[in-house]
Design a protein around this motif. Structure first.
Motif, short mmCIF file in Angstrom:
data_model
loop_
_atom_site.label_atom_id
_atom_site.label_comp_id
_atom_site.label_asym_id
_atom_site.label_seq_id
_atom_site.Cartn_x
_atom_site.Cartn_y
_atom_site.Cartn_z
N LYS A 142 132.09 118.57 -1.18
CA LYS A 142 133.34 119.30 -0.92
C LYS A 142 133.09 120.51 -0.03
O LYS A 142 133.98 121.37 0.12
N ALA A 143 131.88 120.60 0.58
CA ALA A 143 131.54 121.78 1.38
C ALA A 143 132.48 121.90 2.59
O ALA A 143 132.97 122.99 2.88
N ALA A 144 132.77 120.79 3.25
CA ALA A 144 133.60 120.86 4.46
C ALA A 144 135.00 121.37 4.11
O ALA A 144 135.58 122.19 4.83
N LEU A 145 135.52 120.91 2.99
CA LEU A 145 136.86 121.33 2.56
C LEU A 145 136.88 122.83 2.22
O LEU A 145 137.75 123.58 2.67
N LEU A 146 135.88 123.26 1.46
CA LEU A 146 135.81 124.68 1.09
C LEU A 146 135.59 125.55 2.33
O LEU A 146 136.20 126.61 2.47
N LYS A 147 134.74 125.06 3.24
CA LYS A 147 134.45 125.79 4.47
C LYS A 147 135.73 126.09 5.25
O LYS A 147 135.90 127.17 5.80
N SER A 148 136.65 125.12 5.23
CA SER A 148 137.90 125.28 5.99
C SER A 148 138.76 126.41 5.40
O SER A 148 139.73 126.84 6.02
N MET A 149 138.42 126.86 4.19
CA MET A 149 139.23 127.91 3.53
C MET A 149 138.55 129.28 3.60
O MET A 149 139.03 130.24 3.00
N ILE A 150 137.42 129.36 4.31
CA ILE A 150 136.62 130.59 4.31
C ILE A 150 136.77 131.34 5.63
O ILE A 150 136.74 130.73 6.70
N ASN A 151 136.90 132.66 5.55
CA ASN A 151 137.09 133.49 6.74
C ASN A 151 135.78 133.73 7.50
O ASN A 151 135.82 134.15 8.64
N TYR A 152 134.66 133.53 6.84
CA TYR A 152 133.36 133.77 7.48
C TYR A 152 132.83 132.49 8.12
O TYR A 152 133.24 131.39 7.76
N LYS A 153 131.83 132.73 9.02
CA LYS A 153 131.11 131.59 9.58
C LYS A 153 130.23 131.01 8.46
O LYS A 153 129.61 131.77 7.71
N VAL A 154 130.23 129.71 8.33
CA VAL A 154 129.49 129.09 7.22
C VAL A 154 128.48 128.08 7.76
O VAL A 154 128.85 127.20 8.54
N ALA A 155 127.23 128.21 7.35
CA ALA A 155 126.22 127.20 7.70
C ALA A 155 126.31 126.07 6.68
O ALA A 155 126.78 126.27 5.55
N GLU A 156 125.89 124.87 7.08
CA GLU A 156 125.88 123.75 6.13
C GLU A 156 124.48 123.18 6.01
O GLU A 156 123.68 123.27 6.94
N MET A 157 124.21 122.57 4.89
CA MET A 157 122.87 122.02 4.64
C MET A 157 123.00 120.68 3.95
O MET A 157 123.94 120.48 3.15
N VAL A 158 122.07 119.77 4.21
CA VAL A 158 122.10 118.46 3.56
C VAL A 158 121.84 118.66 2.06
O VAL A 158 120.90 119.36 1.67
N GLU A 159 122.69 118.03 1.26
CA GLU A 159 122.67 118.25 -0.19
C GLU A 159 121.30 117.99 -0.84
O GLU A 159 120.82 118.79 -1.64
N PHE A 160 120.67 116.87 -0.47
CA PHE A 160 119.44 116.50 -1.16
C PHE A 160 118.32 117.49 -0.84
O PHE A 160 117.50 117.81 -1.69
N GLU A 161 118.32 118.00 0.40
CA GLU A 161 117.29 118.98 0.76
C GLU A 161 117.51 120.29 0.01
O GLU A 161 116.58 120.90 -0.50
N ALA A 162 118.77 120.70 -0.05
CA ALA A 162 119.09 121.95 -0.76
C ALA A 162 118.68 121.83 -2.23
O ALA A 162 118.04 122.72 -2.80
N THR A 163 119.03 120.71 -2.85
CA THR A 163 118.73 120.51 -4.27
C THR A 163 117.22 120.55 -4.50
O THR A 163 116.74 121.22 -5.43
N CYS A 164 116.48 119.85 -3.67
CA CYS A 164 115.02 119.78 -3.87
C CYS A 164 114.38 121.15 -3.64
O CYS A 164 113.49 121.55 -4.39
N ASP A 165 114.86 121.90 -2.62
CA ASP A 165 114.33 123.26 -2.38
C ASP A 165 114.62 124.15 -3.59
O ASP A 165 113.78 124.93 -4.01
N GLY A 166 115.82 124.03 -4.14
CA GLY A 166 116.20 124.84 -5.29
C GLY A 166 115.34 124.51 -6.50
O GLY A 166 114.91 125.39 -7.24
N VAL A 167 115.07 123.24 -6.70
CA VAL A 167 114.23 122.83 -7.84
C VAL A 167 112.81 123.38 -7.68
O VAL A 167 112.22 123.91 -8.63
N ARG A 168 112.26 123.27 -6.48
CA ARG A 168 110.90 123.82 -6.23
C ARG A 168 110.87 125.31 -6.58
O ARG A 168 109.94 125.80 -7.20
N TYR A 169 111.92 126.01 -6.16
CA TYR A 169 112.00 127.46 -6.44
C TYR A 169 112.02 127.71 -7.96
O TYR A 169 111.28 128.55 -8.46
N LEU A 170 112.86 126.98 -8.67
CA LEU A 170 112.98 127.19 -10.12
C LEU A 170 111.67 126.86 -10.84
O LEU A 170 111.27 127.56 -11.76
N LEU A 171 111.02 125.78 -10.41
CA LEU A 171 109.77 125.39 -11.07
C LEU A 171 108.70 126.45 -10.82
O LEU A 171 107.98 126.84 -11.75
#
Ligand code: ADP
Length: 267
Positions: free
Chosen positions: A53-82
């Motif tokens: 739903k990132a594209a939909l939410l992005k369309s409602m935001i006043n700021y410039k928004v970067a996007e990231m592939v979901e699986f990469e973001a999830t895996c990076d986040g997991v590495r950080y938490l571990l």
């Protein structure tokens, strides 16, 4: 303010730094407007979004928004938490039980999506509603904790009545498979139905994860996703089935925010 957002099928998850500590926020997808107002309310913001739903939410935001592939973001986040929790895992199966379930193999810095199953947190919500009329997540989970699955699910021990089974008798032979033959007049309670729904989802995600772990020769399975939030019944089923399959389950704290954390880290 730097904000990482994971806008999924059911929930919008946000991760951001405040006073040098990581903070989290969550909105139901039905209140996407509230999520947008919260983000637009910051004076200055750098934002990275991920999720369906990132594209939909992005369309409602006043700021410039970067996007990231979901699986990469999830895996990076997991590495950080571990790493934050002194986890030593470098090679593992990552199972994300969100609305649906996605399974990955992580080997150091490489990640590969192995596949998934449509049986996930959305199944808990949908089947629970069909079987009990309940729609509130917290109510579903707390009633499920009081349920007994014996009259709904068919266990190996039910089939091997009196004989020595070739498998542990406590294993489910057939989810929901014990209903037809019993013909009992004693009605099944909501608690029992909900416990069996959670059993079905937990056993399915654990069994596919254990098979993946065996295939890739890893012993740790990291389970994340909001389906585990305050959901001890699901955790218990997943934990016992994972151990039964010879693997070690790990439920990192804040694992449901992995995608949002990965998006935040990219800024
Ligand atoms: P997605 O990224 O697809 O939105 P999540 O990881 O956020 O997936 O998990 C969604 C699942 O989390 C839901 O299907 C439900 O089982 C569970 N869940 C946890 N908390 C809630 C909540 N407050 N409202 C609805 N579902 C919730």
């Amino acid at each position: 303010m730097n904000i990482g957002i994971d806008a999924g099928g059911t929930l919008v998850k946000a991760a951001y730094m405040h006073n040098h500590s990581l903070k989290f926020k969550r909105f139901p997808i039905s209140r996407l407007g509230d999520a947008a107002s919260w983000i637009n309310g910051f004076e200055k913001a750098k934002i990275c979004m991920t999720g369906g739903k990132a594209a939909l939410l992005k369309s409602m935001i006043n700021y410039k928004v970067a996007e990231m592939v979901e699986f990469e973001a999830t895996c990076d986040g997991v590495r950080y938490l571990l790493a934050k929790n002194d986890g030593s895992e470098k090679s593992y199966i990552l199972t994300n039980v969100g609305t649906g379930t996605s399974i990955h193999h992580i080997d150091h810095n490489k990640q590969q999506r192995l596949g998934g199953t449509g049986v996930g947190g959305g199944t808990i919500m949908g089947l629970s509603q069909l079987l009990t009329g309940l729609t509130d997540y917290e109510a579903i989970v707390s009633l499920a904790a009081k349920g007994v699955r014996d009259r709904i699910d068919l266990k190996v021990s039910h089939i091997y009545e009196g004989a020595e089974p070739p498998l542990p008798g406590d294993i489910t032979a057939s989810n929901f498979g014990n209903i037809l033959p019993q013909g009992s007049t004693d009605p099944l309670t909501k608690e029992d139905r909900l416990a069996s729904v959670i059993g079905l989802v937990g056993e399915t995600v654990a069994v596919v994860s254990v098979l993946a772990a065996g295939h890739y020769g890893v012993s740790s399975i990291i389970y994340i996703g909001s389906s585990f939030v305050r959901n001890d019944p699901l955790k218990e089923v997943v934990e016992s089935y994972t151990k039964l399959g010879g693997a070690s389950p790990v439920f990192p704290e804040h694992g449901e925010y992995s995608g949002a954390i990965g998006a935040l880290l990219s800024l």
